[in-house]
Motif scaffolding. Structure first.
Motif, PDB file in Angstrom:
ATOM      1  N   ALA A 122       7.620 -31.988  42.303  1.00 50.12           N
ATOM      2  CA  ALA A 122       8.616 -32.930  41.797  1.00 50.12           C
ATOM      3  C   ALA A 122      10.006 -32.577  42.309  1.00 50.12           C
ATOM      4  CB  ALA A 122       8.596 -32.951  40.267  1.00 50.12           C
ATOM      5  N   ARG A 123      10.316 -31.284  42.305  1.00 49.26           N
ATOM      6  CA  ARG A 123      11.637 -30.827  42.765  1.00 49.26           C
ATOM      7  C   ARG A 123      11.818 -31.089  44.257  1.00 49.26           C
ATOM      8  NH1 ARG A 123      10.941 -26.174  41.217  1.00 49.26           N
ATOM      9  NH2 ARG A 123      10.596 -25.043  43.153  1.00 49.26           N
ATOM     10  N   LEU A 124      10.774 -30.809  45.042  1.00 45.13           N
ATOM     11  CA  LEU A 124      10.872 -30.995  46.491  1.00 45.13           C
ATOM     12  C   LEU A 124      10.905 -32.468  46.875  1.00 45.13           C
ATOM     13  CD1 LEU A 124       8.368 -28.264  47.739  1.00 45.13           C
ATOM     14  CD2 LEU A 124      10.837 -28.296  48.114  1.00 45.13           C
ATOM     15  N   ALA A 125      10.112 -33.287  46.192  1.00 40.52           N
ATOM     16  CA  ALA A 125      10.052 -34.714  46.517  1.00 40.52           C
ATOM     17  C   ALA A 125      11.421 -35.363  46.367  1.00 40.52           C
ATOM     18  CB  ALA A 125       9.029 -35.422  45.627  1.00 40.52           C
ATOM     19  N   LYS A 181      23.827 -27.134  60.260  1.00 35.27           N
ATOM     20  CA  LYS A 181      22.581 -26.648  60.876  1.00 35.27           C
ATOM     21  C   LYS A 181      21.699 -25.936  59.845  1.00 35.27           C
ATOM     22  CE  LYS A 181      24.426 -26.175  65.570  1.00 35.27           C
ATOM     23  NZ  LYS A 181      23.653 -27.338  66.062  1.00 35.27           N
ATOM     24  N   ASN A 182      22.309 -25.170  58.945  1.00 34.96           N
ATOM     25  CA  ASN A 182      21.544 -24.504  57.884  1.00 34.96           C
ATOM     26  C   ASN A 182      20.879 -25.525  56.970  1.00 34.96           C
ATOM     27  OD1 ASN A 182      22.178 -21.941  58.782  1.00 34.96           O
ATOM     28  ND2 ASN A 182      23.912 -21.673  57.382  1.00 34.96           N
ATOM     29  N   MET A 183      21.595 -26.612  56.702  1.00 37.34           N
ATOM     30  CA  MET A 183      21.048 -27.667  55.856  1.00 37.34           C
ATOM     31  C   MET A 183      19.856 -28.342  56.547  1.00 37.34           C
ATOM     32  SD  MET A 183      23.281 -30.506  53.839  1.00 37.34           S
ATOM     33  CE  MET A 183      22.560 -31.474  52.520  1.00 37.34           C
ATOM     34  N   GLU A 184      19.961 -28.561  57.848  1.00 43.31           N
ATOM     35  CA  GLU A 184      18.854 -29.140  58.616  1.00 43.31           C
ATOM     36  C   GLU A 184      17.623 -28.241  58.523  1.00 43.31           C
ATOM     37  OE1 GLU A 184      20.635 -29.397  62.439  1.00 43.31           O
ATOM     38  OE2 GLU A 184      21.354 -31.462  62.160  1.00 43.31           O
ATOM     39  N   ASN A 185      17.833 -26.941  58.692  1.00 49.75           N
ATOM     40  CA  ASN A 185      16.718 -25.984  58.621  1.00 49.75           C
ATOM     41  C   ASN A 185      16.093 -25.964  57.229  1.00 49.75           C
ATOM     42  OD1 ASN A 185      17.060 -25.198  61.295  1.00 49.75           O
ATOM     43  ND2 ASN A 185      18.484 -23.543  60.774  1.00 49.75           N
ATOM     44  N   SER A 186      16.928 -26.037  56.195  1.00 48.74           N
ATOM     45  CA  SER A 186      16.443 -26.035  54.820  1.00 48.74           C
ATOM     46  C   SER A 186      15.586 -27.274  54.549  1.00 48.74           C
ATOM     47  CB  SER A 186      17.625 -25.998  53.851  1.00 48.74           C
ATOM     48  OG  SER A 186      17.182 -26.087  52.512  1.00 48.74           O
ATOM     49  N   ILE A 187      16.025 -28.430  55.044  1.00 47.32           N
ATOM     50  CA  ILE A 187      15.263 -29.664  54.840  1.00 47.32           C
ATOM     51  C   ILE A 187      13.914 -29.573  55.543  1.00 47.32           C
ATOM     52  CG2 ILE A 187      15.177 -32.132  55.400  1.00 47.32           C
ATOM     53  CD1 ILE A 187      18.241 -32.159  54.974  1.00 47.32           C
ATOM     54  N   ARG A 188      13.900 -29.016  56.761  1.00 41.36           N
ATOM     55  CA  ARG A 188      12.631 -28.874  57.491  1.00 41.36           C
ATOM     56  C   ARG A 188      11.662 -27.968  56.724  1.00 41.36           C
ATOM     57  NH1 ARG A 188      15.658 -29.413  62.395  1.00 41.36           N
ATOM     58  NH2 ARG A 188      16.231 -27.199  62.387  1.00 41.36           N
ATOM     59  N   GLY A 201       8.058 -29.109  55.057  1.00 42.78           N
ATOM     60  CA  GLY A 201       6.809 -28.412  55.346  1.00 42.78           C
ATOM     61  C   GLY A 201       6.091 -27.988  54.075  1.00 42.78           C
ATOM     62  N   ARG A 202       6.844 -27.475  53.121  1.00 39.08           N
ATOM     63  CA  ARG A 202       6.258 -27.050  51.846  1.00 39.08           C
ATOM     64  C   ARG A 202       5.718 -28.247  51.074  1.00 39.08           C
ATOM     65  NH1 ARG A 202       3.041 -24.174  49.211  1.00 39.08           N
ATOM     66  NH2 ARG A 202       3.606 -23.719  47.051  1.00 39.08           N
ATOM     67  N   LEU A 203       6.452 -29.350  51.096  1.00 39.29           N
ATOM     68  CA  LEU A 203       6.020 -30.569  50.414  1.00 39.29           C
ATOM     69  C   LEU A 203       4.711 -31.086  51.014  1.00 39.29           C
ATOM     70  CD1 LEU A 203       6.835 -32.647  48.231  1.00 39.29           C
ATOM     71  CD2 LEU A 203       8.075 -33.901  50.005  1.00 39.29           C
ATOM     72  N   GLN A 240       2.421 -29.264  52.437  1.00 39.75           N
ATOM     73  CA  GLN A 240       1.356 -28.353  51.992  1.00 39.75           C
ATOM     74  C   GLN A 240       0.839 -28.724  50.604  1.00 39.75           C
ATOM     75  OE1 GLN A 240       3.120 -24.453  52.200  1.00 39.75           O
ATOM     76  NE2 GLN A 240       2.303 -24.035  54.232  1.00 39.75           N
ATOM     77  N   ILE A 241       1.776 -29.000  49.688  1.00 37.19           N
ATOM     78  CA  ILE A 241       1.380 -29.328  48.317  1.00 37.19           C
ATOM     79  C   ILE A 241       0.633 -30.656  48.286  1.00 37.19           C
ATOM     80  CG2 ILE A 241       2.192 -29.793  45.971  1.00 37.19           C
ATOM     81  CD1 ILE A 241       4.539 -27.946  46.504  1.00 37.19           C
ATOM     82  N   LYS A 242       1.078 -31.626  49.080  1.00 35.84           N
ATOM     83  CA  LYS A 242       0.383 -32.918  49.150  1.00 35.84           C
ATOM     84  C   LYS A 242      -1.042 -32.723  49.645  1.00 35.84           C
ATOM     85  CE  LYS A 242       4.293 -36.075  49.807  1.00 35.84           C
ATOM     86  NZ  LYS A 242       4.980 -37.003  50.753  1.00 35.84           N
ATOM     87  N   GLU A 243      -1.217 -31.833  50.618  1.00 34.70           N
ATOM     88  CA  GLU A 243      -2.561 -31.557  51.138  1.00 34.70           C
ATOM     89  C   GLU A 243      -3.424 -30.897  50.065  1.00 34.70           C
ATOM     90  OE1 GLU A 243      -1.749 -29.216  54.585  1.00 34.70           O
ATOM     91  OE2 GLU A 243      -1.315 -30.954  55.855  1.00 34.70           O
ATOM     92  N   ASP A 244      -2.831 -30.038  49.239  1.00 37.85           N
ATOM     93  CA  ASP A 244      -3.560 -29.422  48.119  1.00 37.85           C
ATOM     94  C   ASP A 244      -4.033 -30.487  47.134  1.00 37.85           C
ATOM     95  OD1 ASP A 244      -3.157 -26.929  49.184  1.00 37.85           O
ATOM     96  OD2 ASP A 244      -1.476 -26.412  47.865  1.00 37.85           O
TER      97      ASP A 244
END
Length: 211
Positions: A146-149, A182-189, A193-195, A197-201
């Motif tokens: 929920a937090r990541l979405a 650039k740090n914000m771009e990396n954080s979003i990526r 990726g984590r989101l 993974q959870i969707k695949e779970d």
């Protein structure tokens, strides 16, 4: 009918947005300062809050913090509605608290679209969370989903605002601002990726139940 609170220390601005909201079919609640907004929130819970930043004596960021530390109000979506340009520090410090950052002036259509986008996203996430709970996903993973979405969507919008405000290809853009973007771009990526993974779970658990 959705209820929307407008918090701004300019009576003229509040009246303008109350009129716009009522014309759009929303029930408008007016608050003419951060303190008054917090006081009203003790007796009612709007579906959404439009919050200005440049207020006195309590500015919008302080008002936002008070809303979000209170268990009774922290789940209310807050849209920052302001003429102030967003800074990288604000995007990093408050991005997890807000639903959107909208620059004034704004048209009726833009306002309605922003509100509906937030309300629809909240509904989609709520439905996804229910589905995840039904298939037996771990509670901590459900909360993280929920937090990541929400976070991916909000931070992507904030990043676009920063990229528009500060042209990092321009030599005038400071190294600090370029690095923050650039740090914000990396954080979003990483969040995307984590989101994924959870969707695949969730999908794997659904398939297991079907079998």
């Amino acid at each position: 009918m959705y209820s929307v609170m407008v918090i701004d220390d300019s009576p003229f601005i509040v009246d303008v947005f109350v009129t716009m909201l009522e014309r759009g079919g929303y029930r408008a609640i007016a608050a003419y300062s951060g303190e008054e907004g917090l006081e009203i929130l003790k007796t009612m819970t709007p579906d959404l809050i439009l919050l200005d930043i440049m207020m006195e004596p309590m500015d919008g960021w302080e008002t936002l913090e008070n809303i979000k530390i209170n268990p009774a109000t922290r789940e209310i979506p807050v849209l920052m509605l302001t003429a102030k340009q967003l800074t990288p520090d604000e995007a990093e410090g408050y991005g997890s608290y807000i639903e959107d950052y909208i620059l004034k002036p704004i048209t009726h259509r833009e306002l309605y679209e922003a509100i509906e986008r937030v309300l629809q996203r909240r509904e989609v996430i709520r439905n996804d969370v229910e589905r995840a709970q039904q298939v037996g996903l771990d509670r901590h993973l459900v909360d993280e989903y929920a937090r990541l979405a929400k976070g991916v969507d909000v931070n992507t919008r904030l990043l676009r605002i920063l990229e528009t405000t500060y042209n990092i290809k321009d030599s005038k853009a400071s190294e600090k601002i370029s690095l923050a973007i650039k740090n914000m771009e990396n954080s979003i990526r990483f969040q995307e990726g984590r989101l994924k993974q959870i969707k695949e779970d969730i999908e794997a658990l659904q398939q297991k139940q079907i079998q």
